[in-house]
Design an enzyme around this catalytic site. Structure first.
Site, PDB file in Angstrom:
ATOM      1  N   ASP A   1       0.842  -1.201   0.000  1.00 44.89           N
ATOM      2  CA  ASP A   1       0.000   0.000   0.000  1.00 44.89           C
ATOM      3  C   ASP A   1       0.876   1.250   0.000  1.00 44.89           C
ATOM      4  OD1 ASP A   1      -2.846   1.220   0.779  1.00 44.89           O
ATOM      5  OD2 ASP A   1      -1.322   2.256   1.955  1.00 44.89           O
TER       6      ASP A   1
ATOM      7  N   LYS B   1      -2.885   5.962  -4.260  1.00 44.40           N
ATOM      8  CA  LYS B   1      -4.036   6.832  -3.971  1.00 44.40           C
ATOM      9  C   LYS B   1      -3.835   8.216  -4.572  1.00 44.40           C
ATOM     10  CE  LYS B   1      -3.865   4.594   0.571  1.00 44.40           C
ATOM     11  NZ  LYS B   1      -2.444   4.511   0.948  1.00 44.40           N
TER      12      LYS B   1
ATOM     13  N   TYR C   1       2.904   9.796  -0.162  1.00 46.96           N
ATOM     14  CA  TYR C   1       4.025   9.231   0.605  1.00 46.96           C
ATOM     15  C   TYR C   1       5.378   9.517  -0.067  1.00 46.96           C
ATOM     16  CZ  TYR C   1       0.168   6.492   2.650  1.00 46.96           C
ATOM     17  OH  TYR C   1      -1.009   6.087   3.223  1.00 46.96           O
TER      18      TYR C   1
HETATM   19  N1  LIG Z   1      -5.360   6.231   3.943  1.00 45.94           N
HETATM   20  C1  LIG Z   1      -4.804   6.980   4.866  1.00 45.94           C
HETATM   21  O1  LIG Z   1      -5.174   8.153   5.075  1.00 45.94           O
HETATM   22  C2  LIG Z   1      -3.701   6.409   5.703  1.00 45.94           C
HETATM   23  C3  LIG Z   1      -3.284   7.066   6.863  1.00 45.94           C
HETATM   24  C4  LIG Z   1      -2.269   6.492   7.629  1.00 45.94           C
HETATM   25  C5  LIG Z   1      -1.701   5.283   7.218  1.00 45.94           C
HETATM   26  N2  LIG Z   1      -2.107   4.669   6.061  1.00 45.94           N
HETATM   27  C6  LIG Z   1      -1.504   3.397   5.597  1.00 45.94           C
HETATM   28  O2  LIG Z   1      -1.481   2.468   6.661  1.00 45.94           O
HETATM   29  C7  LIG Z   1      -0.154   2.029   6.879  1.00 45.94           C
HETATM   30  C8  LIG Z   1       0.082   1.669   8.328  1.00 45.94           C
HETATM   31  O3  LIG Z   1      -0.229   2.741   9.192  1.00 45.94           O
HETATM   32  P1  LIG Z   1       0.878   3.604   9.985  1.00 45.94           P
HETATM   33  O4  LIG Z   1       2.155   3.542   9.241  1.00 45.94           O
HETATM   34  O5  LIG Z   1       0.250   4.920  10.216  1.00 45.94           O
HETATM   35  O6  LIG Z   1       0.979   2.908  11.418  1.00 45.94           O
HETATM   36  P2  LIG Z   1       1.123   1.414  12.008  1.00 45.94           P
HETATM   37  O7  LIG Z   1       1.282   0.418  10.934  1.00 45.94           O
HETATM   38  O8  LIG Z   1       0.044   1.247  13.015  1.00 45.94           O
HETATM   39  O9  LIG Z   1       2.469   1.551  12.856  1.00 45.94           O
HETATM   40  C9  LIG Z   1       3.719   1.756  12.262  1.00 45.94           C
HETATM   41  C10 LIG Z   1       4.721   2.044  13.392  1.00 45.94           C
HETATM   42  O10 LIG Z   1       4.768   0.921  14.291  1.00 45.94           O
HETATM   43  C11 LIG Z   1       6.096   0.382  14.287  1.00 45.94           C
HETATM   44  N3  LIG Z   1       5.956  -1.085  14.245  1.00 45.94           N
HETATM   45  C12 LIG Z   1       5.739  -1.867  13.164  1.00 45.94           C
HETATM   46  N4  LIG Z   1       5.637  -3.151  13.513  1.00 45.94           N
HETATM   47  C13 LIG Z   1       5.802  -3.190  14.861  1.00 45.94           C
HETATM   48  C14 LIG Z   1       5.799  -4.246  15.801  1.00 45.94           C
HETATM   49  N5  LIG Z   1       5.614  -5.502  15.410  1.00 45.94           N
HETATM   50  N6  LIG Z   1       6.006  -3.936  17.111  1.00 45.94           N
HETATM   51  C15 LIG Z   1       6.204  -2.647  17.501  1.00 45.94           C
HETATM   52  N7  LIG Z   1       6.203  -1.607  16.645  1.00 45.94           N
HETATM   53  C16 LIG Z   1       5.996  -1.877  15.329  1.00 45.94           C
HETATM   54  C17 LIG Z   1       6.797   0.931  13.064  1.00 45.94           C
HETATM   55  O11 LIG Z   1       8.168   1.120  13.291  1.00 45.94           O
HETATM   56  P3  LIG Z   1       9.310   0.376  12.386  1.00 45.94           P
HETATM   57  O12 LIG Z   1       9.136   0.840  10.969  1.00 45.94           O
HETATM   58  O13 LIG Z   1      10.573   0.870  13.008  1.00 45.94           O
HETATM   59  O14 LIG Z   1       9.086  -1.101  12.559  1.00 45.94           O
HETATM   60  C18 LIG Z   1       6.104   2.284  12.885  1.00 45.94           C
HETATM   61  O15 LIG Z   1       6.709   3.248  13.719  1.00 45.94           O
HETATM   62  C19 LIG Z   1       0.699   3.195   6.385  1.00 45.94           C
HETATM   63  O16 LIG Z   1       2.044   2.828   6.175  1.00 45.94           O
HETATM   64  C20 LIG Z   1      -0.061   3.566   5.141  1.00 45.94           C
HETATM   65  O17 LIG Z   1       0.247   2.665   4.087  1.00 45.94           O
HETATM   66  C21 LIG Z   1      -3.115   5.215   5.333  1.00 45.94           C
END
Ligand SMILES: NC(=O)c1ccc[n+]([C@@H]2O[C@H](COP(=O)([O-])OP(=O)(O)OC[C@H]3O[C@@H](n4cnc5c(N)ncnc54)[C@H](OP(=O)(O)O)[C@@H]3O)[C@@H](O)[C@H]2O)c1
Length: 276
Positions: free
Chosen positions: A50, A80, A55
């Site tokens: 995704d 997107k 990004y």
């Molecule tokens: N459509 C939208 O508006 C929207 C908004 C926000 C996000 N998104 C999408 O959703 C994806 C995921 O959301 P997000 O990046 O906001 O947050 P998330 O996936 O909830 O969390 C990512 C964070 O958690 C850490 N992490 C990952 N695996 C872990 C684990 N097993 N244990 C502890 N910490 C862990 C990562 O650090 P490390 O990298 O150091 O592991 C990073 O700092 C995004 O990358 C994006 O593709 C979409």
């Protein structure tokens, strides 16, 4: 019709395409870091990636996919349309730019990134055009809470295949997931790991010990058992692996319910209702 034959849970979308339920979210990774993370993820077995124009890493994501040696048809790629590009003609142009940057022949899922006021209908009509012309396998929306989905019914000729929203045990939008699934829209959880903020939660920690898993794995397994797709982000090879090792255990009904009881309406990203 985009049938995937993979050894992991797959959602059949409302147009017959298949999408893996678990994927890699590529937000907040840039340059070589993004390219390496996608390459590692594909090696581990992830087949849903995704990204988004917002990004700033479509070039690197596309490159990692092309150089992976994995058949393009086995990978499900989402991008997107950025907020500033919304509107009919500008969305059509933005799509061409994303396709060029990704350089991946086609995109599996093209999404409206945010429900921007005054632009929602025109942007969706552009996505319908792109889909009808066969340029993408599916179209979807992100950040569409129920009021946006109800409004969309009035102007859409095509039902979104996927709705990507912030979703976690701490933001358990049960009504939204029920609405999506009863309207043949696949729900997808972004920020499923609450950006790492809840890894010490006592309920999750206790369940992690019980199942010999980590709190992150318990959350992601909860998503999958709810039938919700999840796209955790990690740039660390160890955590990428950890987040993918969730297909060898089952949470009991009782434990599913106690995870669902953690809701506290906690958001780590903006509330989409500001755009209504
Ligand atoms: N459509 C939208 O508006 C929207 C908004 C926000 C996000 N998104 C999408 O959703 C994806 C995921 O959301 P997000 O990046 O906001 O947050 P998330 O996936 O909830 O969390 C990512 C964070 O958690 C850490 N992490 C990952 N695996 C872990 C684990 N097993 N244990 C502890 N910490 C862990 C990562 O650090 P490390 O990298 O150091 O592991 C990073 O700092 C995004 O990358 C994006 O593709 C979409």
């Amino acid at each position: 019709m985009g049938r995937l034959n993979l050894n992991q849970p797959i959602a059949r979308l409302n147009n017959g395409s298949d999408m893996p339920l678990l994927g890699l979210g590529a937000y907040n990774m840039h340059g070589k870091e993004a390219e390496n993370a996608v390459a590692h993820a594909l090696e581990i077995g992830y087949r849903l990636i995704d990204t988004a124009e917002m990004y700033g890493n479509e070039l690197e994501v596309g490159k990692a996919i092309r150089t992976s040696g994995i058949d393009r048809s086995e990978i499900f790629l989402t991008t997107k349309v950025n907020n500033r590009d919304q509107g009919y003609d500008s969305t059509l142009r933005a799509f061409e730019v994303s396709l060029q940057k990704l350089d991946c022949e086609y995109i599996d899922l093209y999404m409206v990134h945010w429900p921007i006021r005054g632009k929602r209908k025109a942007t969706w009509k552009a996505l319908e055009n792109i889909y009808t012309e066969g340029r993408v396998k599916a179209i979807g929306v992100a950040n569409y809470l129920v009021p946006f989905l109800r409004e969309l019914k009035d102007y859409a000729s095509i039902v979104p295949a996927v709705n990507q929203v912030e979703f976690s045990p701490f933001l358990y939008l049960k009504e939204l997931v029920d609405y999506c699934h009863s309207n043949q829209i696949q729900a997808q959880a972004y920020s499923p790991l609450v950006r790492g903020k809840k890894m010490k939660d006592p309920v999750l920690t206790k369940l992690a010990n019980k199942y010999h898993k980590t709190p992150a794995q318990v959350i992601l397994r909860w998503d999958i058992q709810l039938g919700v797709s999840a796209i955790p982000k990690s740039a660390s090879p160890a955590r990428l692996k950890e987040n993918f090792q969730i297909f060898d255990f089952n949470l009991s009904d009782e434990d599913m319910a106690s995870i669902g009881g953690l809701n506290e309406n906690l958001r780590v990203v903006d509330d989409p209702m500001v755009y209504f």
